[in-house]
Scaffold this active site. Sequence first.
Site, PDB file in Angstrom:
ATOM      1  N   ASN A   1      68.726  53.537  42.307  1.00 50.91           N
ATOM      2  CA  ASN A   1      68.321  53.660  40.904  1.00 50.91           C
ATOM      3  C   ASN A   1      67.796  55.064  40.581  1.00 50.91           C
ATOM      4  O   ASN A   1      66.918  55.232  39.743  1.00 50.91           O
ATOM      5  CB  ASN A   1      67.274  52.586  40.521  1.00 50.91           C
ATOM      6  CG  ASN A   1      67.028  52.442  39.014  1.00 50.91           C
ATOM      7  OD1 ASN A   1      65.930  52.060  38.596  1.00 50.91           O
ATOM      8  ND2 ASN A   1      67.997  52.749  38.184  1.00 50.91           N
TER       9      ASN A   1
ATOM     10  N   SER B   1      72.974  54.602  38.504  1.00 53.80           N
ATOM     11  CA  SER B   1      72.617  53.670  37.424  1.00 53.80           C
ATOM     12  C   SER B   1      71.789  54.333  36.316  1.00 53.80           C
ATOM     13  O   SER B   1      71.990  54.000  35.142  1.00 53.80           O
ATOM     14  CB  SER B   1      71.971  52.381  37.947  1.00 53.80           C
ATOM     15  OG  SER B   1      70.795  52.632  38.660  1.00 53.80           O
TER      16      SER B   1
ATOM     17  N   ASP C   1      78.799  56.702  45.702  1.00 50.59           N
ATOM     18  CA  ASP C   1      77.424  57.197  45.857  1.00 50.59           C
ATOM     19  C   ASP C   1      77.445  58.714  46.054  1.00 50.59           C
ATOM     20  O   ASP C   1      78.034  59.203  47.017  1.00 50.59           O
ATOM     21  CB  ASP C   1      76.835  56.504  47.095  1.00 50.59           C
ATOM     22  CG  ASP C   1      75.390  56.855  47.335  1.00 50.59           C
ATOM     23  OD1 ASP C   1      74.869  57.759  46.651  1.00 50.59           O
ATOM     24  OD2 ASP C   1      74.780  56.225  48.210  1.00 50.59           O
TER      25      ASP C   1
ATOM     26  N   CYS D   1      72.570  50.178  40.887  1.00 46.31           N
ATOM     27  CA  CYS D   1      73.133  50.874  42.044  1.00 46.31           C
ATOM     28  C   CYS D   1      72.201  50.649  43.222  1.00 46.31           C
ATOM     29  O   CYS D   1      71.444  49.670  43.230  1.00 46.31           O
ATOM     30  CB  CYS D   1      73.369  52.359  41.734  1.00 46.31           C
ATOM     31  SG  CYS D   1      71.889  53.288  41.340  1.00 46.31           S
TER      32      CYS D   1
HETATM   33  P1  4NP Z   1      72.078  55.786  43.740  1.00 48.37           P
HETATM   34  O1  4NP Z   1      72.115  56.872  44.921  1.00 48.37           O
HETATM   35  O2  4NP Z   1      72.283  54.446  44.419  1.00 48.37           O
HETATM   36  O3  4NP Z   1      73.235  56.177  42.891  1.00 48.37           O
HETATM   37  O4  4NP Z   1      70.739  55.923  43.071  1.00 48.37           O
HETATM   38  C1  4NP Z   1      71.291  56.828  46.042  1.00 48.37           C
HETATM   39  C2  4NP Z   1      69.982  57.223  45.931  1.00 48.37           C
HETATM   40  C3  4NP Z   1      69.173  57.223  47.052  1.00 48.37           C
HETATM   41  C4  4NP Z   1      69.687  56.839  48.283  1.00 48.37           C
HETATM   42  C5  4NP Z   1      71.005  56.420  48.378  1.00 48.37           C
HETATM   43  C6  4NP Z   1      71.806  56.408  47.256  1.00 48.37           C
HETATM   44  N1  4NP Z   1      68.883  56.886  49.436  1.00 48.37           N
HETATM   45  O5  4NP Z   1      69.415  56.662  50.535  1.00 48.37           O
HETATM   46  O6  4NP Z   1      67.658  57.122  49.305  1.00 48.37           O
END
Ligand code: 4NP
Length: 163
Positions: free
Chosen positions: A13, A17, A127, A10
């Site tokens: 992470n 994921s 997300d 993803c």
């Molecule tokens: P993930 O979700 O891709 O499912 O792990 C996210 C985690 C962190 C962020 C975005 C999506 N971020 O912008 O830090």
Amino acid sequence: MVKSSVLFVCLGNICRSPTAEGIFRQLVDEAGLSGRIEIDSAGTAGWHTGKGPDPRSCAMAGKYGVDITGLRARQLHQNDFERFRFVIALDRDNLKDIRAVAPAGHSASIKLLLDFVPGMEGQPVPDPYYGEEADFEETYRLARLGCEALLDAVRAELSAVSA
Ligand code: 4NP
């Protein structure tokens, strides 16, 4: 013995994921296949490298009996395309970013998780990071659906190769 390997990818992470990794590990364990399928997860971004999963994802997985608290984030790397037979994207941005990192001539199968679920081909696991509890619930639900179907596909390939 013929083996397989699955990497879930993803963006960060820390939410989707690791949730998929935890569910898939449990399904593979229950199927008695943990010696035959290597499993990991990674992010297309490296922002959270070394960190554990988001507490909201840990809580949601824990509610369903899946412990993901010991997982640690890392970034997707070029050599993952040699290590893993299946590189599984959680959404379409991930898929595009994975393809941009993949070295020429690699032989990994790069797919969306929900491509394995009949009728859900092309659909993302959205997300949940800026979302609410219901969004984490939906991540868990979709990740489980995808992982169950993915395990069927991995098993089918393992038995075809060993037949
Ligand atoms: P993930 O979700 O891709 O499912 O792990 C996210 C985690 C962190 C962020 C975005 C999506 N971020 O912008 O830090």
